[in-house]
Design an enzyme around this catalytic site. Sequence first.
Site, PDB file in Angstrom:
ATOM      1  N   GLU A 249       0.613  -0.899   0.245  1.00 27.01           N
ATOM      2  CA  GLU A 249       0.075   0.095   0.102  1.00 27.01           C
ATOM      3  C   GLU A 249       0.337   1.138  -0.240  1.00 27.01           C
ATOM      4  O   GLU A 249       1.621   0.996   0.271  1.00 27.01           O
ATOM      5  CB  GLU A 249      -0.970   0.356   0.969  1.00 27.01           C
ATOM      6  CG  GLU A 249      -2.029  -1.206   1.141  1.00 27.01           C
ATOM      7  CD  GLU A 249      -3.069  -0.845   2.337  1.00 27.01           C
ATOM      8  OE1 GLU A 249      -2.851   0.322   3.510  1.00 27.01           O
ATOM      9  OE2 GLU A 249      -2.974  -1.646   3.163  1.00 27.01           O
ATOM     10  N   LYS A 251       1.909   4.228   1.185  1.00 26.80           N
ATOM     11  CA  LYS A 251       2.887   4.616   2.285  1.00 26.80           C
ATOM     12  C   LYS A 251       2.439   6.396   2.420  1.00 26.80           C
ATOM     13  O   LYS A 251       3.377   6.929   1.797  1.00 26.80           O
ATOM     14  CB  LYS A 251       4.397   4.147   3.584  1.00 26.80           C
ATOM     15  CG  LYS A 251       4.406   4.629   4.831  1.00 26.80           C
ATOM     16  CD  LYS A 251       5.410   4.006   5.393  1.00 26.80           C
ATOM     17  CE  LYS A 251       5.899   4.106   6.754  1.00 26.80           C
ATOM     18  NZ  LYS A 251       5.450   5.328   7.406  1.00 26.80           N
ATOM     19  N   ARG A 256      -1.576   9.090  11.921  1.00 25.22           N
ATOM     20  CA  ARG A 256      -2.837   8.462  12.067  1.00 25.22           C
ATOM     21  C   ARG A 256      -4.063   8.493  12.800  1.00 25.22           C
ATOM     22  O   ARG A 256      -3.730   9.360  13.830  1.00 25.22           O
ATOM     23  CB  ARG A 256      -1.751   6.869  12.431  1.00 25.22           C
ATOM     24  CG  ARG A 256      -2.930   5.445  12.245  1.00 25.22           C
ATOM     25  CD  ARG A 256      -1.556   4.753  12.919  1.00 25.22           C
ATOM     26  NE  ARG A 256      -2.007   3.635  13.231  1.00 25.22           N
ATOM     27  CZ  ARG A 256      -0.770   2.685  12.517  1.00 25.22           C
ATOM     28  NH1 ARG A 256       0.289   2.273  12.943  1.00 25.22           N
ATOM     29  NH2 ARG A 256      -1.688   0.913  12.899  1.00 25.22           N
ATOM     30  N   ARG A 271      -2.566   8.197  17.570  1.00 24.95           N
ATOM     31  CA  ARG A 271      -1.877   7.064  17.634  1.00 24.95           C
ATOM     32  C   ARG A 271      -1.502   7.035  19.511  1.00 24.95           C
ATOM     33  O   ARG A 271      -1.148   5.432  19.971  1.00 24.95           O
ATOM     34  CB  ARG A 271      -0.190   6.742  16.872  1.00 24.95           C
ATOM     35  CG  ARG A 271      -0.018   5.279  16.510  1.00 24.95           C
ATOM     36  CD  ARG A 271       1.716   5.481  16.359  1.00 24.95           C
ATOM     37  NE  ARG A 271       2.780   6.063  17.212  1.00 24.95           N
ATOM     38  CZ  ARG A 271       3.062   4.603  17.527  1.00 24.95           C
ATOM     39  NH1 ARG A 271       3.800   4.165  15.838  1.00 24.95           N
ATOM     40  NH2 ARG A 271       4.290   5.140  17.957  1.00 24.95           N
ATOM     41  N   GLU A 301      -4.917   7.271   7.686  1.00 29.48           N
ATOM     42  CA  GLU A 301      -3.533   8.723   7.791  1.00 29.48           C
ATOM     43  C   GLU A 301      -4.382   9.553   6.857  1.00 29.48           C
ATOM     44  O   GLU A 301      -4.928   9.626   5.734  1.00 29.48           O
ATOM     45  CB  GLU A 301      -2.457   8.199   7.187  1.00 29.48           C
ATOM     46  CG  GLU A 301      -1.074   8.890   6.893  1.00 29.48           C
ATOM     47  CD  GLU A 301      -0.598   8.535   8.319  1.00 29.48           C
ATOM     48  OE1 GLU A 301      -1.171   7.727   9.215  1.00 29.48           O
ATOM     49  OE2 GLU A 301       0.865   8.818   8.328  1.00 29.48           O
ATOM     50  N   PHE A 342      -7.097   2.330   5.677  1.00 31.17           N
ATOM     51  CA  PHE A 342      -6.675   1.208   5.410  1.00 31.17           C
ATOM     52  C   PHE A 342      -6.447   0.256   6.416  1.00 31.17           C
ATOM     53  O   PHE A 342      -6.134  -0.936   5.795  1.00 31.17           O
ATOM     54  CB  PHE A 342      -4.554   1.863   5.652  1.00 31.17           C
ATOM     55  CG  PHE A 342      -4.109   2.395   6.425  1.00 31.17           C
ATOM     56  CD1 PHE A 342      -4.431   1.198   7.784  1.00 31.17           C
ATOM     57  CD2 PHE A 342      -3.232   3.396   6.919  1.00 31.17           C
ATOM     58  CE1 PHE A 342      -3.754   2.075   8.776  1.00 31.17           C
ATOM     59  CE2 PHE A 342      -3.788   4.103   8.498  1.00 31.17           C
ATOM     60  CZ  PHE A 342      -3.290   2.665   9.078  1.00 31.17           C
ATOM     61  N   ARG A 419       4.393  -4.646  17.362  1.00 33.17           N
ATOM     62  CA  ARG A 419       4.949  -4.480  16.721  1.00 33.17           C
ATOM     63  C   ARG A 419       5.691  -5.879  15.728  1.00 33.17           C
ATOM     64  O   ARG A 419       6.181  -6.176  16.324  1.00 33.17           O
ATOM     65  CB  ARG A 419       6.877  -3.295  16.349  1.00 33.17           C
ATOM     66  CG  ARG A 419       7.490  -3.011  15.124  1.00 33.17           C
ATOM     67  CD  ARG A 419       7.989  -2.051  15.833  1.00 33.17           C
ATOM     68  NE  ARG A 419       8.115  -0.585  16.273  1.00 33.17           N
ATOM     69  CZ  ARG A 419       7.705   0.620  15.373  1.00 33.17           C
ATOM     70  NH1 ARG A 419       6.872   0.378  14.339  1.00 33.17           N
ATOM     71  NH2 ARG A 419       7.495   0.916  16.691  1.00 33.17           N
ATOM     72  N   LYS A 425       7.167  -1.799   5.962  1.00 31.77           N
ATOM     73  CA  LYS A 425       8.011  -0.439   5.724  1.00 31.77           C
ATOM     74  C   LYS A 425       8.944  -0.477   4.776  1.00 31.77           C
ATOM     75  O   LYS A 425       9.638  -1.317   5.636  1.00 31.77           O
ATOM     76  CB  LYS A 425       7.546   0.579   6.720  1.00 31.77           C
ATOM     77  CG  LYS A 425       8.473   0.680   8.451  1.00 31.77           C
ATOM     78  CD  LYS A 425       8.128   1.815   9.070  1.00 31.77           C
ATOM     79  CE  LYS A 425       8.203   1.092  10.683  1.00 31.77           C
ATOM     80  NZ  LYS A 425       8.085   2.399  11.435  1.00 31.77           N
TER      81      LYS A 425
HETATM   82  P1  ATP Z   1       5.596   4.200  13.108  1.00 32.65           P
HETATM   83  O1  ATP Z   1       4.385   4.237  13.251  1.00 32.65           O
HETATM   84  O2  ATP Z   1       6.036   2.369  13.563  1.00 32.65           O
HETATM   85  O3  ATP Z   1       6.266   3.835  15.186  1.00 32.65           O
HETATM   86  P2  ATP Z   1       6.320   6.508  12.773  1.00 32.65           P
HETATM   87  O4  ATP Z   1       5.459   7.093  13.293  1.00 32.65           O
HETATM   88  O5  ATP Z   1       7.822   6.554  12.317  1.00 32.65           O
HETATM   89  O6  ATP Z   1       7.015   4.451  13.082  1.00 32.65           O
HETATM   90  P3  ATP Z   1       7.127   5.709  10.452  1.00 32.65           P
HETATM   91  O7  ATP Z   1       7.748   4.350  10.695  1.00 32.65           O
HETATM   92  O8  ATP Z   1       6.956   6.393   8.489  1.00 32.65           O
HETATM   93  O9  ATP Z   1       6.208   5.911  11.219  1.00 32.65           O
HETATM   94  O10 ATP Z   1       5.755   4.253   9.876  1.00 32.65           O
HETATM   95  C1  ATP Z   1       4.531   3.886  10.076  1.00 32.65           C
HETATM   96  C2  ATP Z   1       3.622   5.088  10.092  1.00 32.65           C
HETATM   97  O11 ATP Z   1       2.925   5.232   8.509  1.00 32.65           O
HETATM   98  C3  ATP Z   1       1.777   4.464  10.637  1.00 32.65           C
HETATM   99  O12 ATP Z   1       2.103   4.205  11.840  1.00 32.65           O
HETATM  100  C4  ATP Z   1       0.792   4.850   9.753  1.00 32.65           C
HETATM  101  O13 ATP Z   1       0.528   6.294  10.635  1.00 32.65           O
HETATM  102  C5  ATP Z   1       1.323   5.276   8.663  1.00 32.65           C
HETATM  103  N1  ATP Z   1       0.989   4.604   7.453  1.00 32.65           N
HETATM  104  C6  ATP Z   1       0.584   5.274   6.577  1.00 32.65           C
HETATM  105  N2  ATP Z   1       0.539   4.543   5.619  1.00 32.65           N
HETATM  106  C7  ATP Z   1       0.298   3.843   6.362  1.00 32.65           C
HETATM  107  C8  ATP Z   1      -0.526   2.045   5.744  1.00 32.65           C
HETATM  108  N3  ATP Z   1      -1.147   2.173   4.104  1.00 32.65           N
HETATM  109  N4  ATP Z   1      -1.224   1.429   6.315  1.00 32.65           N
HETATM  110  C9  ATP Z   1      -0.507   1.344   7.687  1.00 32.65           C
HETATM  111  N5  ATP Z   1       0.207   2.528   8.466  1.00 32.65           N
HETATM  112  C10 ATP Z   1       0.481   3.540   6.730  1.00 32.65           C
END
Ligand code: ATP
Length: 586
Positions: A249, A251, A256, A271, A301, A342, A419, A425
């Site tokens: 998907e 990103k 979130r 979140r 998101e 999503f 996790r 990702k």
């Molecule tokens: P994490 O949420 O893994 O702790 P982070 O806040 O730094 O890390 P990223 O590492 O950039 O974020 O990636 C995870 C985040 O990506 C998810 O928490 C969500 O908010 C976002 N996201 C964007 N697109 C999607 C998608 N299609 N499915 C799931 N999450 C998505």
Amino acid sequence: MLYGELVKVYEALESTSGRLEMTDILAKFFQMADCESLRKIVYLTQGQLYPDFYPQKLGLADKLLLKTIASTSGTNEKNVHELWLKEGDPGTVSERIFEEKRQTTLFSETLTLNRVYEALQRITEAEGSGSQHQKMRLLSDVLHDATPREAKYIARIVTGKMRLGVADMTVIDALSQAFATKEDRDVVERAFNVSSDLGKVGERLCRNGIEGIKEMKVEIGNPIRAMLAERLPSPFEILERMGGRAAFEYKYDGVRVQAHIEGKEITLFSRRLEDLTSQFPDVVKALRSAFRSKSGILEGECVPVDINTGEMLPFQEVSHRRGRKHDLTSAIEEYPVRIFLFDCLHLDGEDLTNKPLLERRRALESCVQTTDEVRTSEMRIVDKIEDADAFFQEALRDGCEGLMAKSVADDSVYRAGSRGFLWIKYKKEYKSEMTDTVDLVVVGAFAGRGRRKGVYGALLMATYNGEEDTFETVCKLGSGFDDQTLASLPSKLEVSRLSEKHPKVHSKLEADFWFEPSMVIEVLGAEITISPIHTCAYSRIRKDAGLAIRFPRFTGRFRDDKGPREATTTAELETMYKNQLKKVDG
Ligand code: ATP
């Protein structure tokens, strides 16, 4: 139950930093407590009155507390203030002052847990004109009947500085130990992950045992803890890990949001389980018209868009909007957001968290009528590396950060609060040397020199070690701050200032100032290197050395949406380090 019994437990907890010992102390106490008290004990031990997602208003100004201590104990305000300047901890001040006055003050009534809890509730609820006075009166009432040791913890919790360092996972361990078997721990953890309410889990366990917990289902209004993704550096490794086929998907880079919908009633949670509803009235309105079923919990998101070009904008545009209360209307016009949904975790009374991804996706598509503002995430089922690469390029072209790969296997359920490799990702930054940002926790600071005299010269930053529940230093951060931010840091960090290193912080460096790990900021480094002076992943890659981030820069982004235990973990940094090496080797 007497409040004094809980205070004894706090003292025992404070005299150890070992997780197992803490668990043991708590478990024994939980077993002794009656079920109603247990719920309150769980909240109070974590420095709260309610579950995380409930707006908590603990955090009485220190000044008010000091005034109340002075008037209740009959001590000169100046003396109380001086002691406060020396100690820096409201608890110690309170304990000392009431100890001194012990001979003259007679405790009239023994404090019960309920009385303290109710007083705290009333103190936090007092609002409007005359509320300061009322808060002081209520607080004075309990302090008057408290022993010095009790007064210490009342002072701490009322100012929002409990600092016992009891993590959710420790409470879960203790609850499992007290009311179930070791094998049932996962059941208890899942109950927490789908309800975000440890007090409720504790009370149910106490009343109905493990069977009562097994029945705990997702409920509208109780935010579900977010499922998180692991990282891998290439589509090859992702597909290999996912069994050759996965749903990729886009990103999106935004905020979130978990939407809880019951008829026309919609609540948006972040979140970190904060209620975001009032910050995104446009999203609420858009969801109301796009959602076609009776009730549900959807995840997506929120991304800001340029209204002229339709282009997705960087996250920073949304952060202007977060917290801006008065001028929300113009903010909405300036930074309208779209939501890309999503996931669907609950639909018309049915808990979908244990259903596989593709079934949840079908549910999502069946319950929303996509509009300009409400869309579903771009998704493609892929089994070839070239296809994943091509889709990745499309995602970048459309302004996304990269891709999110999700397992399409039957066991690809929604793992609330954890996790794992069901979601992976894949961001563009992984292709070069550490150009991906990390979110680090501020644990200390160094006094500035030269032009920075009077402000901090650098911050001591740490990763979070989830296995040990500790914070491990990884760099000194001094670049990327503008003058204004630099000047504001001391007052921003003042609330978490400590007189010595926090017991959960592992550091070989002696900082000039120590903080309770709480502030998380985004950092971009040039490289991850081996360093004998930092404690991150110590002796794991090379004996007697840890990992360090070279040339770290503050990106300008405070990760207020992340708690210290959601920062980049030691394990993640270790993986990043290994991946980086792989690339250097070709
Ligand atoms: P994490 O949420 O893994 O702790 P982070 O806040 O730094 O890390 P990223 O590492 O950039 O974020 O990636 C995870 C985040 O990506 C998810 O928490 C969500 O908010 C976002 N996201 C964007 N697109 C999607 C998608 N299609 N499915 C799931 N999450 C998505």
